[in-house]
Design a protein around this motif. Structure first.
Motif, short mmCIF file in Angstrom:
data_model
loop_
_atom_site.label_atom_id
_atom_site.label_comp_id
_atom_site.label_asym_id
_atom_site.label_seq_id
_atom_site.Cartn_x
_atom_site.Cartn_y
_atom_site.Cartn_z
N LYS A 1 15.55 67.84 41.29
CA LYS A 1 15.32 66.41 41.48
C LYS A 1 14.91 66.19 42.93
N ALA B 1 15.38 73.84 42.53
CA ALA B 1 14.79 73.79 41.17
C ALA B 1 14.90 75.12 40.43
N PHE C 1 17.10 76.04 38.28
CA PHE C 1 17.49 75.86 36.89
C PHE C 1 17.12 74.45 36.42
N LYS C 2 15.83 74.26 36.23
CA LYS C 2 15.34 72.96 35.76
C LYS C 2 15.95 72.66 34.39
N GLY C 3 16.42 71.45 34.23
CA GLY C 3 16.96 71.05 32.94
C GLY C 3 18.42 71.43 32.72
N MET C 4 19.04 72.13 33.66
CA MET C 4 20.45 72.50 33.49
C MET C 4 21.33 71.25 33.47
N HIS D 1 24.72 69.09 33.98
CA HIS D 1 25.77 69.12 35.00
C HIS D 1 27.01 69.83 34.47
N GLN E 1 18.57 83.56 32.06
CA GLN E 1 18.46 82.97 33.40
C GLN E 1 17.79 83.94 34.38
N THR F 1 18.42 71.64 39.93
CA THR F 1 17.60 71.16 38.81
C THR F 1 16.25 70.64 39.30
#
Length: 330
Positions: free
Chosen positions: A5, A24, A26-29, A31, A187, A3
């Motif tokens: 971070k 990064a 899958f930004k915003g995926m 958990h 994706q 994601t």
């Protein structure tokens, strides 16, 4: 890690496992989505758990991956760890510039800009050609430079990138629209686009003389070190000659956190000197050991140089590109 971070731990893990390119991805995926995907792969017998939170591919999974290797070759162009922090800014400048240039060539100055970020608009204005003749020349150069990069990618990825661009009487397609038309998942659509964009950024970084138009647009972003926010603040203080003790006091940082920052800075800033933190002769010895053994674990270095701290070893590895330079000494 997937994601994006940007912490010392996520940076370290992405390097430790050799998956920097997927940082990064899958930004915003959520958990839960990540866990559900793993469970789905296990259910289909593509993966299996070997212990808690540790999974490996099954023979079936290996076979599928081998069969899909050609189609997935676009993934080699990803470089999330290096470019995730600047990809949005780079894309916004490029797409707004293309839209403005395209419309101006057709004499249309009444259109809705695809990007409304003030800093991006100011950047485009600062490099935008003033005369019609200049615009035609710049359009030809930009077309040549982008085409050269797109020809290095498969047709699906190259076409997808072009469809995202806006121009005269045309607004770039959304990822959802492209996904539907191309018959690929959302994706995969996003990853293909990011792979082309990362490739473009990398080319501009390494071949700026041969890509003057693109460099004029995004060169300032590529030259900024890709640091975490906290490390960036430390770096700015170092540049105004604040001492380590001052930085720790003002920012209320632990010594281990400050060391993580210094290692991160050493890795990302090519001209950052590490000699103040390690004797030059010791630096050369560790450097020679690394190049001779190509060792990537910290323990062999500590055994070879017991008088040096893990921090000093990590600094050298950071400068040399060692996989495990980032992250905690422990």
């Amino acid at each position: 890690m997937v994601t994006g971070k940007k912490t010392a731990q996520s940076l370290s893990d992405s390097q430790w496992f050799g998956i920097e390119r997927y940082y990064a991805s899958f930004k915003g995926m959520a958990h839960e989505t990540f866990i559900d995907t793993i469970q789905s792969l296990i259910k289909e017998k593509y993966m299996k758990a070997v212990e808690d939170h540790v999974y490996i591919l099954t023979e079936k999974g290996e076979e599928v991956l081998a069969c899909e290797s050609d189609r997935l070759s676009y993934l080699k162009h990803l470089n999330g760890l290096k470019y995730a922090s600047i990809e949005t800014s780079c894309w916004q400048v490029i797409t707004l510039y293309v839209q403005a240039l395209s419309n101006s060539l057709y004499g249309n100055f009444n259109y809705s800009p695809v990007v409304r970020d003030f800093s991006v608009i100011q950047k485009v204005k600062s490099v935008f050609p003033k005369s019609d003749s200049e615009r035609k020349v710049q359009a030809g150069k930009l077309y040549s430079e982008v085409s050269r990069i797109l020809f290095e990618h498969d047709k699906v990825s190259a076409d997808l990138f072009v469809k995202k661009l806006s121009g005269y009487n045309r607004i770039g397609s959304t990822f959802e629209q492209i996904s539907l038309v191309e018959g690929i998942s959302l994706q995969e659509t996003v990853l293909r686009f990011r792979a082309v964009l990362h490739s473009l950024i990398q080319k501009v970084t390494s071949e700026k003389i041969d890509l003057p138009m693109l460099y004029s647009l995004i060169g300032s972003y590529t030259e900024a070190p890709a640091l975490t926010n906290s490390a960036s603040r430390t770096y700015k203080m170092l540049k105004i000659n604040k001492s380590i003790e001052e930085i720790m006091s003002v920012r209320n940082l632990k010594s281990s956190t400050l060391e993580d920052h210094l290692v991160e800075i050493a890795r990302e800033v090519s001209d950052f000197p590490i000699i103040p933190y390690i004797d030059e002769q010791e630096f050369l010895k560790v450097k020679h050991f690394y190049r001779k053994t190509n060792e990537t674990k910290l323990r062999p270095f500590k055994d070879a140089f017991p008088h040096l701290s893990y921090f000093q070893i990590r600094l050298v590895l950071a400068k040399e590109g060692g996989k495990h330079a980032t992250g905690s000494s422990t």
